[in-house]
Design a protein around this motif. Sequence first.
Motif, PDB file in Angstrom:
ATOM      1  N   ASP A 136       0.642  10.267   3.332  1.00 46.72           N
ATOM      2  CA  ASP A 136       1.505  10.589   4.478  1.00 46.72           C
ATOM      3  C   ASP A 136       2.396  11.788   4.192  1.00 46.72           C
ATOM      4  OD1 ASP A 136       0.392   8.473   5.799  1.00 46.72           O
ATOM      5  OD2 ASP A 136       2.079   7.106   5.476  1.00 46.72           O
ATOM      6  N   GLU A 137       2.887  11.884   2.956  1.00 45.40           N
ATOM      7  CA  GLU A 137       3.756  13.007   2.607  1.00 45.40           C
ATOM      8  C   GLU A 137       2.960  14.312   2.603  1.00 45.40           C
ATOM      9  OE1 GLU A 137       7.332  14.995   1.503  1.00 45.40           O
ATOM     10  OE2 GLU A 137       6.777  13.181   2.611  1.00 45.40           O
ATOM     11  N   ARG A 138       1.731  14.283   2.109  1.00 44.82           N
ATOM     12  CA  ARG A 138       0.895  15.486   2.145  1.00 44.82           C
ATOM     13  C   ARG A 138       0.637  15.910   3.596  1.00 44.82           C
ATOM     14  NH1 ARG A 138      -3.874  14.414  -2.370  1.00 44.82           N
ATOM     15  NH2 ARG A 138      -2.696  15.159  -4.197  1.00 44.82           N
ATOM     16  N   GLU A 139       0.337  14.931   4.433  1.00 44.57           N
ATOM     17  CA  GLU A 139       0.081  15.220   5.839  1.00 44.57           C
ATOM     18  C   GLU A 139       1.301  15.847   6.495  1.00 44.57           C
ATOM     19  OE1 GLU A 139      -0.027  14.923  10.040  1.00 44.57           O
ATOM     20  OE2 GLU A 139       1.301  13.686   8.818  1.00 44.57           O
ATOM     21  N   ARG A 140       2.481  15.342   6.165  1.00 49.66           N
ATOM     22  CA  ARG A 140       3.722  15.877   6.739  1.00 49.66           C
ATOM     23  C   ARG A 140       3.978  17.306   6.261  1.00 49.66           C
ATOM     24  NH1 ARG A 140       8.984  16.794   5.681  1.00 49.66           N
ATOM     25  NH2 ARG A 140       8.758  16.241   3.483  1.00 49.66           N
ATOM     26  N   LEU A 141       3.803  17.554   4.976  1.00 44.93           N
ATOM     27  CA  LEU A 141       4.034  18.888   4.433  1.00 44.93           C
ATOM     28  C   LEU A 141       3.071  19.902   5.056  1.00 44.93           C
ATOM     29  CD1 LEU A 141       4.587  18.056   0.650  1.00 44.93           C
ATOM     30  CD2 LEU A 141       6.333  18.642   2.344  1.00 44.93           C
ATOM     31  N   GLN A 195       3.680  24.011  -2.535  1.00 49.90           N
ATOM     32  CA  GLN A 195       2.762  24.741  -3.417  1.00 49.90           C
ATOM     33  C   GLN A 195       1.780  23.778  -4.068  1.00 49.90           C
ATOM     34  OE1 GLN A 195       4.595  26.967  -6.626  1.00 49.90           O
ATOM     35  NE2 GLN A 195       2.634  27.283  -7.650  1.00 49.90           N
ATOM     36  N   GLY A 196       2.277  22.595  -4.457  1.00 49.62           N
ATOM     37  CA  GLY A 196       1.408  21.603  -5.082  1.00 49.62           C
ATOM     38  C   GLY A 196       0.305  21.127  -4.151  1.00 49.62           C
ATOM     39  N   VAL A 197       0.624  20.969  -2.869  1.00 50.53           N
ATOM     40  CA  VAL A 197      -0.394  20.541  -1.901  1.00 50.53           C
ATOM     41  C   VAL A 197      -1.454  21.626  -1.738  1.00 50.53           C
ATOM     42  CG1 VAL A 197      -0.806  19.997   0.531  1.00 50.53           C
ATOM     43  CG2 VAL A 197       1.129  18.977  -0.653  1.00 50.53           C
ATOM     44  N   ILE A 198      -1.017  22.873  -1.592  1.00 52.04           N
ATOM     45  CA  ILE A 198      -1.978  23.979  -1.452  1.00 52.04           C
ATOM     46  C   ILE A 198      -2.849  24.086  -2.702  1.00 52.04           C
ATOM     47  CG2 ILE A 198      -2.234  26.464  -1.118  1.00 52.04           C
ATOM     48  CD1 ILE A 198       0.500  26.408   0.311  1.00 52.04           C
ATOM     49  N   ARG A 199      -2.232  23.961  -3.871  1.00 45.14           N
ATOM     50  CA  ARG A 199      -2.985  24.037  -5.124  1.00 45.14           C
ATOM     51  C   ARG A 199      -4.005  22.909  -5.212  1.00 45.14           C
ATOM     52  NH1 ARG A 199       1.041  24.709  -8.566  1.00 45.14           N
ATOM     53  NH2 ARG A 199       1.411  22.480  -8.773  1.00 45.14           N
ATOM     54  N   ALA A 200      -3.622  21.709  -4.783  1.00 48.19           N
ATOM     55  CA  ALA A 200      -4.539  20.559  -4.822  1.00 48.19           C
ATOM     56  C   ALA A 200      -5.718  20.774  -3.887  1.00 48.19           C
ATOM     57  CB  ALA A 200      -3.785  19.287  -4.451  1.00 48.19           C
ATOM     58  N   ILE A 201      -5.466  21.327  -2.704  1.00 45.59           N
ATOM     59  CA  ILE A 201      -6.546  21.574  -1.744  1.00 45.59           C
ATOM     60  C   ILE A 201      -7.557  22.564  -2.309  1.00 45.59           C
ATOM     61  CG2 ILE A 201      -7.066  22.619   0.498  1.00 45.59           C
ATOM     62  CD1 ILE A 201      -4.455  21.381   1.533  1.00 45.59           C
ATOM     63  N   TYR A 202      -7.057  23.650  -2.873  1.00 51.32           N
ATOM     64  CA  TYR A 202      -7.968  24.652  -3.430  1.00 51.32           C
ATOM     65  C   TYR A 202      -8.660  24.144  -4.697  1.00 51.32           C
ATOM     66  CZ  TYR A 202      -7.009  28.493  -0.235  1.00 51.32           C
ATOM     67  OH  TYR A 202      -6.951  29.293   0.877  1.00 51.32           O
ATOM     68  N   GLY A 203      -7.969  23.323  -5.478  1.00 47.12           N
ATOM     69  CA  GLY A 203      -8.619  22.739  -6.656  1.00 47.12           C
ATOM     70  C   GLY A 203      -9.800  21.882  -6.253  1.00 47.12           C
ATOM     71  N   TRP A 204      -9.607  21.105  -5.186  1.00 45.91           N
ATOM     72  CA  TRP A 204     -10.704  20.276  -4.660  1.00 45.91           C
ATOM     73  C   TRP A 204     -11.821  21.158  -4.113  1.00 45.91           C
ATOM     74  CZ3 TRP A 204     -12.459  19.990   0.434  1.00 45.91           C
ATOM     75  CH2 TRP A 204     -13.357  18.963   0.715  1.00 45.91           C
ATOM     76  N   ALA A 205     -11.463  22.226  -3.408  1.00 41.16           N
ATOM     77  CA  ALA A 205     -12.462  23.122  -2.824  1.00 41.16           C
ATOM     78  C   ALA A 205     -13.302  23.787  -3.906  1.00 41.16           C
ATOM     79  CB  ALA A 205     -11.774  24.173  -1.957  1.00 41.16           C
ATOM     80  N   ILE A 206     -12.671  24.151  -5.013  1.00 46.09           N
ATOM     81  CA  ILE A 206     -13.414  24.762  -6.128  1.00 46.09           C
ATOM     82  C   ILE A 206     -14.396  23.752  -6.718  1.00 46.09           C
ATOM     83  CG2 ILE A 206     -13.170  25.639  -8.487  1.00 46.09           C
ATOM     84  CD1 ILE A 206     -10.523  26.949  -7.567  1.00 46.09           C
ATOM     85  N   ALA A 207     -13.945  22.502  -6.877  1.00 49.68           N
ATOM     86  CA  ALA A 207     -14.827  21.455  -7.407  1.00 49.68           C
ATOM     87  C   ALA A 207     -15.996  21.182  -6.468  1.00 49.68           C
ATOM     88  CB  ALA A 207     -14.028  20.171  -7.635  1.00 49.68           C
ATOM     89  N   GLU A 208     -15.787  21.413  -5.164  1.00 54.10           N
ATOM     90  CA  GLU A 208     -16.847  21.199  -4.175  1.00 54.10           C
ATOM     91  C   GLU A 208     -17.686  22.456  -3.952  1.00 54.10           C
ATOM     92  OE1 GLU A 208     -17.544  18.307  -2.277  1.00 54.10           O
ATOM     93  OE2 GLU A 208     -16.265  17.352  -3.780  1.00 54.10           O
ATOM     94  N   ASP A 209     -17.460  23.499  -4.750  1.00 55.15           N
ATOM     95  CA  ASP A 209     -18.187  24.777  -4.638  1.00 55.15           C
ATOM     96  C   ASP A 209     -17.994  25.447  -3.285  1.00 55.15           C
ATOM     97  OD1 ASP A 209     -19.250  24.616  -7.223  1.00 55.15           O
ATOM     98  OD2 ASP A 209     -20.937  23.395  -6.551  1.00 55.15           O
ATOM     99  N   LEU A 210     -16.820  25.275  -2.699  1.00 53.80           N
ATOM    100  CA  LEU A 210     -16.520  25.907  -1.415  1.00 53.80           C
ATOM    101  C   LEU A 210     -15.834  27.258  -1.591  1.00 53.80           C
ATOM    102  CD1 LEU A 210     -15.184  22.775   0.516  1.00 53.80           C
ATOM    103  CD2 LEU A 210     -17.454  23.817   0.667  1.00 53.80           C
TER     104      LEU A 210
END
Length: 455
Positions: free
Chosen positions: A136-141, A195-210
């Motif tokens: 919920d906090e990630r969604e809010r941010l 910044q942590g949320v953005i970093r987490a999203i891109y970290g996941w995207a890199i792992a997914e080869d996006l």
Amino acid sequence: MANSRLKLTQTAVTRLIRQHDGKKKERHWDTEVPKMFLSITPNGSAAYKLLIVKPDGSKSDTKLIAANDGSPDIARSLAIKELGRMALGGADPVTQRRQAKAEAKQQLEATFQALADRFMAAPEKSPPMLSHRTFDERERLLREHILPTLGEKPFRKITKAEVRQLIRDIQARAAKHPRAFTSSNPGAKLANECQGVIRAIYGWAIAEDLTEANPAAFKKLFKDSPEKRPAMPEEALQLMWAALSADLEEKAPAEPQTAEEKVRSRRGAPSALAIMLHAVTLQRPAEITAAKRDQFDWTPGLELWRIPAGQTKTNEVYEVPLSPLAVKLIKKAMSKHHHAWVFPNEAGDGPIRHDGPKQRWIRVRERSVAAAKKNGETSPLATAQLYDCRRLGRTLMVDRLGIAPAIAEACINHAPDRSMQNRYYVGNTSSEVRRAMDLWSAEVERIIGPRRTTG
């Protein structure tokens, strides 16, 4: 289907539309541009169209312009332009529109908004794998601070410079908030969390080869971890408890409450009792405010609060042994209403805000500071924060009550030590935790003195 061939003029087109019988589809081919025709549908709708012959021999029609929107001469100009473009190797209008739609869809899927949606929907990034509180906090941010700026941008083209500027802007806006003065570095925590949320999203995207780069992978711009605070004076807990108890007291008929006192009593009971429970159980305020009736086991002598994994910071189920004082506070809170939440909001459709106890603490502290200032004194609450209760409890458990540090850590539900020396210990420490919580509860009663709880 009726067909005819003639030079399409405005007079001829008007006559053909007027003479249409309204029963069948008609095509009237133009002699000037042989592949252009006037199409009239059974319901009388008329438009100029162009017959397209594709390289594979298949045929399709493409609309040039509605008969009401342009003359035959305009339609011919459009037809000649399209035929010339296709003669030079361009795609036919139907394919061109299909390609444009596909490109638009691809661009939409390549936005940061789309990437964030995929990240939030990933099973490993959503409940029950992730705590509801974190989700919920990630969604809010994202909704309030990140997507308004980055949402429509292609995620592969977002740069570190853009993310840095966004983080600086978030900090600057947050620093102007009326409540920012309570922080030693206003806006820093919020900016770093974004910044942590953005970093987490891109970290996941890199792992997914996006994608291949993470534009948020840089050192935090703002220091948000406070210096180690000294232990809160025990007198501060005494003052806070006394003030909250006074707010909770129900005046006798001979002692009518003022309007301010009535509002404070009605609206403030949940947050006041939540603060008291925080001091006694040492659990996180956000976990306390989210407590529900069905999470408690009232077995005499073994009373227990079982916090579900989705509600804890550690994302693991945690059982809090309840002392007699803790039981008294919880039952007092539940006796004031019949809602599912122990500390409901005014509407009763959910719990109070997770920062409700913190804001209540600040208001009580300000009253205490103002009262002490009138007498030329300094209130023990002047620098005390809500979380200082956890720090005080954790410190005194070890230093005064002789509780082992590992048990004290378990009492406040810090993430368990997963080092090799503890990985193979599978013993049950619940009885030691219960004993420690009972000792701490008794120490709280000693600190606050004869005034404990009301009712």
